[in-house]
Design a protein around this motif. Structure first.
Motif, PDB file in Angstrom:
ATOM      1  N   VAL A  56       0.865  -1.171   0.000  1.00 36.41           N
ATOM      2  CA  VAL A  56       0.000   0.000   0.000  1.00 36.41           C
ATOM      3  C   VAL A  56       0.903   1.223   0.000  1.00 36.41           C
ATOM      4  O   VAL A  56       1.865   1.295   0.766  1.00 36.41           O
ATOM      5  N   HIS A  57       0.596   2.179  -0.862  1.00 36.84           N
ATOM      6  CA  HIS A  57       1.393   3.403  -0.941  1.00 36.84           C
ATOM      7  C   HIS A  57       1.459   4.055   0.435  1.00 36.84           C
ATOM      8  O   HIS A  57       0.444   4.118   1.146  1.00 36.84           O
ATOM      9  N   PRO A  58       2.613   4.548   0.839  1.00 36.79           N
ATOM     10  CA  PRO A  58       2.765   5.098   2.194  1.00 36.79           C
ATOM     11  C   PRO A  58       1.902   6.328   2.488  1.00 36.79           C
ATOM     12  O   PRO A  58       1.575   6.573   3.647  1.00 36.79           O
ATOM     13  N   THR A  59       1.520   7.094   1.473  1.00 38.21           N
ATOM     14  CA  THR A  59       0.732   8.307   1.740  1.00 38.21           C
ATOM     15  C   THR A  59      -0.619   8.326   1.038  1.00 38.21           C
ATOM     16  O   THR A  59      -1.462   9.159   1.363  1.00 38.21           O
ATOM     17  N   LEU A  64      -2.541   0.725  -4.525  1.00 38.55           N
ATOM     18  CA  LEU A  64      -2.126  -0.592  -4.052  1.00 38.55           C
ATOM     19  C   LEU A  64      -1.384  -1.322  -5.151  1.00 38.55           C
ATOM     20  O   LEU A  64      -1.664  -1.123  -6.338  1.00 38.55           O
ATOM     21  N   TYR A  65      -0.495  -2.191  -4.741  1.00 41.74           N
ATOM     22  CA  TYR A  65       0.137  -3.131  -5.663  1.00 41.74           C
ATOM     23  C   TYR A  65      -0.114  -4.534  -5.149  1.00 41.74           C
ATOM     24  O   TYR A  65      -0.107  -4.768  -3.943  1.00 41.74           O
ATOM     25  N   VAL A  66      -0.313  -5.450  -6.069  1.00 42.05           N
ATOM     26  CA  VAL A  66      -0.434  -6.855  -5.719  1.00 42.05           C
ATOM     27  C   VAL A  66       0.537  -7.626  -6.616  1.00 42.05           C
ATOM     28  O   VAL A  66       0.668  -7.337  -7.810  1.00 42.05           O
ATOM     29  N   GLY A  67       1.254  -8.568  -6.019  1.00 43.98           N
ATOM     30  CA  GLY A  67       2.123  -9.454  -6.777  1.00 43.98           C
ATOM     31  C   GLY A  67       1.323 -10.654  -7.239  1.00 43.98           C
ATOM     32  O   GLY A  67       0.649 -11.301  -6.430  1.00 43.98           O
ATOM     33  N   THR A  68       1.378 -10.966  -8.532  1.00 35.96           N
ATOM     34  CA  THR A  68       0.611 -12.070  -9.105  1.00 35.96           C
ATOM     35  C   THR A  68       1.531 -12.991  -9.892  1.00 35.96           C
ATOM     36  O   THR A  68       2.734 -12.751  -9.987  1.00 35.96           O
ATOM     37  N   GLY A  71       3.354 -10.889 -12.748  1.00 39.02           N
ATOM     38  CA  GLY A  71       3.999  -9.650 -12.362  1.00 39.02           C
ATOM     39  C   GLY A  71       3.146  -8.813 -11.431  1.00 39.02           C
ATOM     40  O   GLY A  71       2.101  -9.244 -10.958  1.00 39.02           O
ATOM     41  N   PRO A  72       3.592  -7.569 -11.181  1.00 36.11           N
ATOM     42  CA  PRO A  72       2.832  -6.693 -10.296  1.00 36.11           C
ATOM     43  C   PRO A  72       1.687  -5.999 -11.037  1.00 36.11           C
ATOM     44  O   PRO A  72       1.805  -5.653 -12.210  1.00 36.11           O
ATOM     45  N   TYR A  73       0.586  -5.807 -10.311  1.00 36.95           N
ATOM     46  CA  TYR A  73      -0.564  -5.053 -10.805  1.00 36.95           C
ATOM     47  C   TYR A  73      -0.829  -3.908  -9.845  1.00 36.95           C
ATOM     48  O   TYR A  73      -0.579  -4.025  -8.648  1.00 36.95           O
ATOM     49  N   ARG A  74      -1.352  -2.798 -10.395  1.00 37.35           N
ATOM     50  CA  ARG A  74      -1.581  -1.591  -9.614  1.00 37.35           C
ATOM     51  C   ARG A  74      -3.059  -1.212  -9.654  1.00 37.35           C
ATOM     52  O   ARG A  74      -3.720  -1.311 -10.684  1.00 37.35           O
ATOM     53  N   SER A  75      -3.545  -0.723  -8.512  1.00 36.74           N
ATOM     54  CA  SER A  75      -4.873  -0.130  -8.417  1.00 36.74           C
ATOM     55  C   SER A  75      -4.706   1.279  -7.883  1.00 36.74           C
ATOM     56  O   SER A  75      -3.919   1.505  -6.964  1.00 36.74           O
ATOM     57  N   THR A  76      -5.444   2.232  -8.432  1.00 35.51           N
ATOM     58  CA  THR A  76      -5.426   3.605  -7.925  1.00 35.51           C
ATOM     59  C   THR A  76      -6.762   3.966  -7.277  1.00 35.51           C
ATOM     60  O   THR A  76      -6.976   5.111  -6.904  1.00 35.51           O
ATOM     61  N   THR A  81     -10.391  -1.489  -9.504  1.00 32.48           N
ATOM     62  CA  THR A  81      -9.863  -1.878 -10.821  1.00 32.48           C
ATOM     63  C   THR A  81      -8.351  -2.000 -10.731  1.00 32.48           C
ATOM     64  O   THR A  81      -7.708  -1.386  -9.870  1.00 32.48           O
ATOM     65  N   TRP A  82      -7.793  -2.802 -11.648  1.00 31.42           N
ATOM     66  CA  TRP A  82      -6.363  -3.086 -11.652  1.00 31.42           C
ATOM     67  C   TRP A  82      -5.818  -2.958 -13.070  1.00 31.42           C
ATOM     68  O   TRP A  82      -6.526  -3.192 -14.041  1.00 31.42           O
ATOM     69  N   GLU A  83      -4.513  -2.633 -13.148  1.00 34.22           N
ATOM     70  CA  GLU A  83      -3.804  -2.641 -14.423  1.00 34.22           C
ATOM     71  C   GLU A  83      -2.411  -3.219 -14.178  1.00 34.22           C
ATOM     72  O   GLU A  83      -1.847  -3.066 -13.096  1.00 34.22           O
ATOM     73  N   ARG A  84      -1.890  -3.879 -15.198  1.00 28.15           N
ATOM     74  CA  ARG A  84      -0.558  -4.455 -15.058  1.00 28.15           C
ATOM     75  C   ARG A  84       0.468  -3.331 -15.013  1.00 28.15           C
ATOM     76  O   ARG A  84       0.435  -2.425 -15.840  1.00 28.15           O
ATOM     77  N   ALA A  85       1.355  -3.388 -14.027  1.00 27.77           N
ATOM     78  CA  ALA A  85       2.433  -2.401 -13.927  1.00 27.77           C
ATOM     79  C   ALA A  85       3.479  -2.707 -15.002  1.00 27.77           C
ATOM     80  O   ALA A  85       3.463  -3.766 -15.611  1.00 27.77           O
TER      81      ALA A  85
END
Length: 183
Positions: A56-59, A64-68, A71-76, A81-85
């Motif tokens: 989880v982003h510190p601020t 969020l990032y999840v390892g799959t 590779g890593p995926y990001r949600s804003t 919703t998620w997108e591949r980093a």
């Protein structure tokens, strides 16, 4: 500035690959802090998501990032919703992901087979750190995984990487070189 309260609790898991599809409970889930039901949150994630690591982003608690297994995926948006980093390689199992606690634009991801990736732009792009390798203390018939990455908050160029059954390696230059601490 006050720390934002967490809005959700997240949980993830591997798919059992059971013959009965109703018994395949893997994926990624969240529920509101306090009361609420668990809900699957897999829009944009790979099929049969195996959620192995979270950051989880510190601020900004919405990032969020999840390892799959891809590779890593990001949600804003807190996981809706998620997108591949921007990891340049596909089909890489990410088992560890972390932020540098003093520079949130710097991130590290650990994989199987043993590899470490670094992002200097908040996860937009990643590069493999070529000197992060398993010292080979204990050879197994499965690939060694990076199971944890820690960045020293008082010395952010000190990066510690825990390897499943193969010890710990350390970098004192932000991941450019590594030494074996297990010997």
């Amino acid at each position: 500035m006050a720390q934002a309260q967490a809005k959700y609790i997240f949980a993830g898991g591997d798919h059992e690959r059971h013959a009965d599809p109703a018994r395949n409970f893997g994926g990624l889930f969240r529920r509101p802090v306090g009361d609420g039901e668990w809900e699957p949150i897999m829009r944009g994630l790979p099929k049969n998501t195996e959620a192995k690591a979270f950051a989880v982003h510190p601020t900004d608690r919405n990032v969020l990032y999840v390892g799959t297994q891809d590779g890593p995926y990001r949600s804003t948006d807190a996981g809706s919703t998620w997108e591949r980093a921007g990891l340049p390689e596909r089909d890489i199992d990410i088992y560890a992901i972390t932020y540098d606690p003093t520079r949130p634009n710097v991130m590290y991801a650990g994989a199987a087979p043993a590899a470490v990736f670094r992002s200097d732009d908040g996860g937009e792009t990643w590069r493999r750190l070529p000197n992060a390798r398993s010292p080979g203390h204990c050879e197994m018939d499965f690939p060694v995984r990076v199971i944890r990455i820690a960045v020293d908050p008082t010395r952010p160029d000190d990066v510690y990487v825990a390897l499943e059954v193969s010890g710990v390696i350390r970098s004192d230059d932000g991941g450019e070189t590594f030494s074996d601490l297990s010997g």
